[in-house]
Design a protein around this motif. Structure first.
Motif, PDB file in Angstrom:
ATOM      1  N   GLN A  97       0.826  -1.204   0.000  1.00 43.34           N
ATOM      2  CA  GLN A  97       0.000   0.000   0.000  1.00 43.34           C
ATOM      3  C   GLN A  97       0.865   1.261   0.000  1.00 43.34           C
ATOM      4  O   GLN A  97       0.614   2.195  -0.757  1.00 43.34           O
ATOM      5  N   GLU A 172      -3.124  -4.378  -0.253  1.00 45.60           N
ATOM      6  CA  GLU A 172      -3.886  -3.129  -0.426  1.00 45.60           C
ATOM      7  C   GLU A 172      -3.221  -2.220  -1.472  1.00 45.60           C
ATOM      8  O   GLU A 172      -2.904  -1.058  -1.197  1.00 45.60           O
ATOM      9  N   SER A 186      -5.141  -1.246 -10.674  1.00 47.53           N
ATOM     10  CA  SER A 186      -5.656  -2.616 -10.619  1.00 47.53           C
ATOM     11  C   SER A 186      -5.768  -3.215 -12.021  1.00 47.53           C
ATOM     12  O   SER A 186      -5.479  -4.402 -12.216  1.00 47.53           O
ATOM     13  N   THR A 204      -7.114  -7.176   0.221  1.00 49.88           N
ATOM     14  CA  THR A 204      -7.891  -5.969   0.000  1.00 49.88           C
ATOM     15  C   THR A 204      -9.143  -5.958   0.865  1.00 49.88           C
ATOM     16  O   THR A 204      -9.657  -7.008   1.260  1.00 49.88           O
TER      17      THR A 204
END
Length: 236
Positions: A97, A172, A186, A204
């Motif tokens: 992330q 994430e 994504s 996620t």
């Protein structure tokens, strides 16, 4: 017609507990799952459900309190940290992330880093190819502070893919991005999964991202509630 894909990750009755000021805390309890080569697989759950802990165990970054995990047929609990690290270097890429780019290095130098650590003589040319693949060849001389959040995450993806891993863990990966940029990132992850047949394991809290995967598991309080296949979602 091709046969079934082989199991790349195999977790059996995995539990993880830690000792705290108030005694034992059970983070994961009797988790079993299999991930097949080439598929996309999501681990979904609310904050505190144990999904990042599970990813760390599957990647061999930590060891379970009980149970077993095999990565490409290698029993992780039977390997010391040096051998687990060697297995990760050969087979695994990571996207987090927070992008974990080194601020003093350019985008190209950040992508080159894992190759240079392996002693690759063609690190620069391979890094440029990886940056081209994520649409950032024109930004290769820029430093992280000169890049947007989405661009930094794309550099991180290029770095994760540059050594041709068979398995990519993404924790994430869109969590720090706005919706439009997160969707673009994504899209890139799934395109790389399909084009290179790299197994993708996502952590996620985003149900829409999980729904794009071949399968996903739902975690709650360290236990698997259910495993959902893409076909089952389409039928429901």
């Amino acid at each position: 017609m091709s046969g079934p894909s082989r199991v790349l990750l195999d977790a059996r009755d995995v539990s993880k507990s830690v000792r705290g000021p108030e005694g034992q805390l059970d983070i994961l309890s009797s988790v079993s799952l299999q991930v097949h080569s080439g598929e996309s697989f999501a681990i979904v759950g609310a904050s505190g459900s144990g999904k990042t802990t599970l990813l760390g165990l599957l990647a061999g970054l930590d060891t379970p309190t009980s149970g077993s995990i095999a990565l490409d047929g290698h029993a992780l609990e039977q390997l010391d940290e040096e051998k687990r690290a060697d297995l990760r270097r050969r087979l695994v890429g990571f996207v987090f992330q927070s992008f974990h780019l080194l601020p003093a290095l350019t985008a190209e130098e950040n992508v080159m880093l894992p190759l240079e650590l392996e002693g690759a003589s063609d690190a620069r040319s391979r890094a440029r190819e990886a940056l081209d693949a994520v649409g950032l060849g024109h930004r290769r001389h820029h430093y992280p502070a000169q890049l947007s959040g989405g661009e930094q995450q794309r550099v991180a993806i290029a770095r994760a893919f540059v050594h041709g891993p068979r398995l990519l863990f993404a924790d994430e990966p869109t969590g720090n991005l706005d919706q439009r940029t997160g969707h673009h990132v994504s899209d890139l992850l799934f395109a790389l999964n399909q084009d290179h047949h790299t197994t993708l394991v996502l952590v996620t809290h985003d149900s829409r991202l999980a729904a794009r995967c071949t399968r996903h598991v739902e975690l709650d309080n360290g236990r698997i509630l259910r495993v959902v296949n893409q076909g089952e979602r389409a039928a429901s």
